[in-house]
Design a protein around this motif. Structure first.
Motif, short mmCIF file in Angstrom:
data_model
loop_
_atom_site.label_atom_id
_atom_site.label_comp_id
_atom_site.label_asym_id
_atom_site.label_seq_id
_atom_site.Cartn_x
_atom_site.Cartn_y
_atom_site.Cartn_z
N SER A 1 0.84 -1.21 0.00
CA SER A 1 0.00 0.00 0.00
C SER A 1 0.87 1.25 0.00
CB SER A 1 -0.90 0.01 1.24
OG SER A 1 -0.11 0.12 2.42
N THR A 2 0.23 2.39 -0.25
CA THR A 2 0.91 3.69 -0.18
C THR A 2 0.12 4.58 0.78
OG1 THR A 2 1.67 3.49 -2.46
CG2 THR A 2 1.74 5.67 -1.48
N PRO A 3 0.72 4.94 1.93
CA PRO A 3 2.06 4.55 2.38
C PRO A 3 2.09 3.09 2.84
CG PRO A 3 0.92 5.71 4.13
CD PRO A 3 0.01 5.78 2.92
N THR B 1 6.46 3.38 5.96
CA THR B 1 6.32 4.84 5.86
C THR B 1 5.04 5.40 6.48
OG1 THR B 1 5.42 4.52 3.62
CG2 THR B 1 7.77 5.02 3.82
N SER B 2 4.26 4.58 7.17
CA SER B 2 3.03 5.11 7.78
C SER B 2 3.29 5.69 9.18
CB SER B 2 1.96 4.02 7.89
OG SER B 2 2.33 3.03 8.84
#
Length: 369
Positions: free
Chosen positions: A299-301, A348-349
């Motif tokens: 996923s992003t982030p 990155t979350s």
């Protein structure tokens, strides 16, 4: 070539094609000691014909003779849950070298279907049973029937050792503490929590780990920012719950800079809800999940999470089952419990807490302190 009447290629089909007796063909293809008395040219011809016709031994007939099915049932309570797939892969990897066939069935979170499959598993004489207990798994009296029939059973995701069932699961309390400690180390003090469903086994120990770590750090958890997922019907409901609760967090007017979600799908729902409100993850709010399923990684982030060693747990479940089969022959029935150590996977979350003046959220955001 003789026209076959049966669906599968049989010893009779090969015998008719070669011009030899069924007993000769059987002796050669089973590599029985008497096959050494058959001429090498005859053995070669029979084997070539078997290959040409696409013959495979009848495992069902062989199992009737040996009273062994060489089958291990793998019963998943909800195969749609990403939690299950790495476990299944681990089980398959562990059973393959022993020539055991994993019979995979999905109860689709339905208790009646679970019980029905368990009955059929017993009727078909599976030699062992591995249960993947995700989400709303409930104990069933039929598990006791499995034990009474001296069929080795291992459960993944639940501790049923008091019922004499070997159990594999992650150390949930340590995992909850690890997730909370990560957010605290990043400077977060106002943390919203999304707990798991009340009836789910993992919920209370994870919550205990979160609370213990908060107390040790001198952090007060605002009860108005503690939410609990309802008793859900499937894993995707966790995403929907995270989405709904993220909106309730913002609407509450309470300040928070991080969210600790019950699992990865819930964390993804929280991230979606914050994003829909114009907030940035992790700039405005950090989010951490639990499990380390594939959607969290892609996923992003990417979702910071607590990793369960799911593949390794599946591998161990298969090894325990095969060991139990050997022990059964020696009239030993050891019951085992293993709590896998959790691992923090940082993506990155999550990020260090930023001063309110530097956050990128909209001016009316109620995340600011």
């Amino acid at each position: 070539m003789v026209q076959r009447k049966s669906g599968h290629v049989t010893l009779l089909d090969i015998a008719q094609a070669c011009g030899y007796s069924v007993s000769t063909v059987s002796i050669v293809l089973s590599e029985a000691p008497l096959s050494q008395n058959v001429a090498a040219s005859t053995r070669d011809r029979i084997r070539k014909m078997a290959t040409q016709l696409g013959y495979h031994p009848d495992a069902y007939a062989r199992s009737l003779r040996r009273r062994r099915s060489q089958t291990i049932a793998v019963l998943a309570y909800d195969l749609s849950d990403p939690f299950c797939i790495p476990i299944v892969h681990g089980i398959q990897a562990g059973l393959q070298p022993g020539d055991y066939l994993p019979l995979l069935v999905d109860a689709q979170t339905q208790r009646k279907l679970f019980d029905s499959y368990l009955r059929m598993i017993l009727e078909r004489r599976a030699e062992g049973v591995i249960v993947i207990a995700s989400w709303i798994f409930q104990e069933t009296n039929l598990l006791e029937d499995v034990e009474k029939n001296q069929v080795p059973i291992v459960i993944v995701g639940r501790d049923l050792t008091p019922k004499k069932i070997s159990s594999l699961l992650v150390d949930n309390e340590a995992g909850g503490a690890l997730a909370m400690r990560h957010l605290i180390d990043l400077g977060h003090r106002q943390i919203a929590i999304v707990r798991g469903p009340e009836e789910l086994f993992d919920t209370e120990p994870r919550w205990a780990g979160v609370q213990r770590t908060a107390v040790d750090a001198g952090i007060h958890l605002d009860r108005r920012l503690v939410f609990q997922l309802p008793n859900l019907t499937d894993s995707i409901s966790g995403f929907e719950g995270g989405l709904r609760f993220s909106k309730e967090m913002i609407a509450s007017g309470r300040a928070f800079t991080a969210v600790l979600a019950f699992d990865d799908l819930t964390a993804l729902g929280v991230i979606r809800g914050l994003s829909d409100a114009g907030l940035n993850v992790p700039g405005d709010c950090s989010v951490v999940g639990f499990d380390d399923v594939l959607p969290a990684a892609v996923s992003t982030p990417g979702v910071t999470t607590i990793r369960q060693p799911l593949h390794e747990m599946g591998l161990m479940a298969s090894e325990w089952t095969l060991e139990a089969l050997k022990s059964r022959e020696q009239n030993r029935k050891p019951v085992k419990l293993y709590k896998a150590p959790p691992e923090l996977v940082v993506r990155t979350s999550t990020a260090p807490r930023m001063p309110a003046s530097r956050r990128s959220g909209p001016p009316k955001s109620r995340l600011t302190i």
